[in-house]
Design a protein around this motif. Structure first.
Motif, mmCIF file in Angstrom:
data_model
loop_
_atom_site.group_PDB
_atom_site.id
_atom_site.type_symbol
_atom_site.label_atom_id
_atom_site.label_comp_id
_atom_site.label_asym_id
_atom_site.label_seq_id
_atom_site.Cartn_x
_atom_site.Cartn_y
_atom_site.Cartn_z
ATOM 1 N N PHE A 217 0.840 -1.210 0.000
ATOM 2 C CA PHE A 217 0.000 0.000 0.000
ATOM 3 C C PHE A 217 0.868 1.250 0.000
ATOM 4 N N ALA A 218 1.923 1.253 0.831
ATOM 5 C CA ALA A 218 2.800 2.424 0.913
ATOM 6 C C ALA A 218 3.462 2.718 -0.431
ATOM 7 N N ALA A 219 3.826 1.663 -1.161
ATOM 8 C CA ALA A 219 4.455 1.874 -2.465
ATOM 9 C C ALA A 219 3.488 2.528 -3.442
ATOM 10 N N LEU A 220 2.235 2.074 -3.456
ATOM 11 C CA LEU A 220 1.239 2.686 -4.340
ATOM 12 C C LEU A 220 0.947 4.124 -3.929
ATOM 13 N N ALA A 221 0.784 4.349 -2.610
ATOM 14 C CA ALA A 221 0.529 5.706 -2.128
ATOM 15 C C ALA A 221 1.716 6.622 -2.414
ATOM 16 N N GLY A 222 2.940 6.109 -2.225
ATOM 17 C CA GLY A 222 4.126 6.906 -2.543
ATOM 18 C C GLY A 222 4.210 7.223 -4.025
ATOM 19 N N GLY A 223 3.818 6.262 -4.862
ATOM 20 C CA GLY A 223 3.788 6.520 -6.298
ATOM 21 C C GLY A 223 2.794 7.612 -6.651
ATOM 22 N N ALA A 224 1.616 7.596 -5.996
ATOM 23 C CA ALA A 224 0.627 8.646 -6.234
ATOM 24 C C ALA A 224 1.154 10.015 -5.819
ATOM 25 N N ALA A 225 1.863 10.061 -4.684
ATOM 26 C CA ALA A 225 2.448 11.322 -4.240
ATOM 27 C C ALA A 225 3.518 11.805 -5.220
#
Length: 462
Positions: free
Chosen positions: A172-180
């Protein structure tokens, strides 16, 4: 009560067959989130006396704060992640999983697209494509974006589940970091077109929270809700993000199209909020009458979603045709007549559901033969096959590997076709009106052909 021989089980029969292990709160969330979306669309429609359709949130901007509670599409995608995780674990062959998850989504969608395509062609051949009718031809397909995104979530579930099993919250953190990172490249660096990556990153991050819920690893919902809410407030207050969590006409930046980091924070806040309500929600869904209503609603939810804008525009079209004066949007008269207009839209939607719901219902099978997706055999799901949507264990046999390419091709064509239709609509059908899908122009006939071809491939059995 055993199901009637040769007939599809009724909602009462399915409700009675629900095992104690089923997470009924998930089904309740699915129904409630779609109902809020439908009601929101009806409330936002501001149709003037000349037939032009506006947005109430643009007429009364202070109401945009309500979208922080009523933009609940993230909840539906969160529920989808939960159901997909459990379904794939019980049916790990890719083709069987895809077919089982999307048949009840694609059947009513293909029917809706085909019917409206025929209506649009007839209307424009008759030269009646102006006014509210022309607006309807453009608007009725717009909610299909949600179905296209949901189809993509189904397609990506197996690889994302593998990442989830290995990394858990890290995925989840990787996807959220990608969105950021996408938003930084978009707003700070000005990289063109990079923002469209967030159609995948934002929604798949919310979907990933459903995986965590399925494993019982969500935990501390108050912290999740608080972090999401604080993040969304900070981004809107200090960043380039608008207040509204739905798209607004004419705005330079939308939190929805494409999705932004602010919308992801909003989704995190909503997921935390619904988890905080899990206790009372579970007790509510356990009541016999409530559960029967949830089962019945889930059985027609996608048909109602597909046709609810048609119903609303039909109500306004009838009022204009009968010469009933439409008050100025957001005026006292407009608010006074709102309950009657919504009630009429509910009635017309119910009529359309009665006509088209058979496309959403599976064949007549006993409840015990139906896949569940959330821990039982109630077969109550209708929203994109989120629960009980067909596909049997027998499909995971020796032919499953050979069927996987067909499943991949089918769902890819379906995603492209459905998203294309949501963008181009049926207005200007005879003039060859096109919209850009990824990097290619697509017309309504092309998008319809892609949708139908994808559906047929998904329906094929090896």
């Amino acid at each position: 009560m055993p199901p009637r021989t040769g007939a599809a089980p009724t909602a009462r029969e399915l409700a009675a067959a629900t095992p104690a292990t089923r997470d009924r709160y998930i089904d309740l969330l699915r129904v409630a989130s779609l109902a809020v979306v439908v009601l929101g669309h009806w409330l936002m429609a501001a149709v003037a006396a000349d037939g032009k359709v506006g947005n109430l949130l643009a007429v009364v901007p202070r109401l945009q704060i309500l979208t922080w509670a009523l933009q609940v599409m993230p909840v539906f995608f969160f529920v989808g992640g939960f159901a997909h995780a459990l379904s794939y674990r019980s049916r790990p062959a890719y083709a069987a999983f895809v077919r089982g998850r999307v048949r009840r989504l694609l059947r009513p969608t293909a029917l809706f697209a085909a019917v409206w395509g025929a209506v649009a062609l007839a209307v424009q051949l008759a030269g009646a494509g102006g006014g509210l009718t022309g607006t309807a031809l453009r608007l009725v397909t717009q909610p299909l974006w949600f179905i296209g995104v949901y189809l993509a979530m189904v397609a990506f579930t197996p690889p994302l589940l593998r990442l989830h099993r290995r990394w858990g919250w890290g995925a989840f953190a990787a996807l959220a970091g990608g969105a950021a990172a996408v938003d930084v490249l978009r707003f700070a660096v000005g990289v063109p077109y990079v923002e469209f990556l967030n159609f995948a990153l934002v929604w798949l991050a919310v979907h990933q929270l459903g995986f965590l819920r399925a494993d019982g690893r969500l935990g501390a919902p108050w912290a999740l809700a608080g972090a999401g809410l604080v993040g969304a407030v900070a981004l809107v207050a200090l960043g380039p993000y608008p207040l509204s969590m739905v798209g607004m006409p004419g705005e330079k930046v939308s939190n929805m199209a494409p999705p932004t980091l602010a919308l992801l924070c909003h989704g995190v806040w909503l997921v935390g909020a619904v988890e905080l309500l899990r206790g009372p929600g579970t007790r509510l869904a356990a009541r016999a009458r409530v559960w029967r209503a949830v089962v019945a609603a889930n059985g027609v939810a996608m048909t109602a979603f597909l046709w609810h804008l048609t119903a609303m525009l039909a109500v306004y079209g009838a009022l204009l045709a009968l010469g009933v004066p439409l008050p100025e949007p957001a005026s006292a008269g407009w608010w006074a007549g709102l309950p009657l207009r919504v009630a009429a839209a509910v009635a017309v939607t119910a009529l359309l559901v009665g006509v088209f719901q058979r496309a959403e219902r599976p064949g007549a099978r006993p409840p015990a033969a139906r896949g569940d997706g959330s821990g039982g055999a109630a077969g109550s799901g209708g929203s994109g096959g989120a629960a009980g949507s067909g596909g049997t264990a027998g499909e995971a046999g020796p032919g499953a590997r050979g069927a996987a390419p067909l499943a991949v091709l089918g769902i890819t064509l379906s995603v492209l076709g459905v998203l294309g239709l949501s963008m181009v609509g049926y207005g200007g059908l005879l003039e060859g009106r096109a919209a850009t899908l990824i990097a290619f122009p697509v017309t309504a006939p092309q998008a319809l052909a892609l949708t139908l071809a994808g559906w047929l491939l998904v329906e094929l059995r090896r």
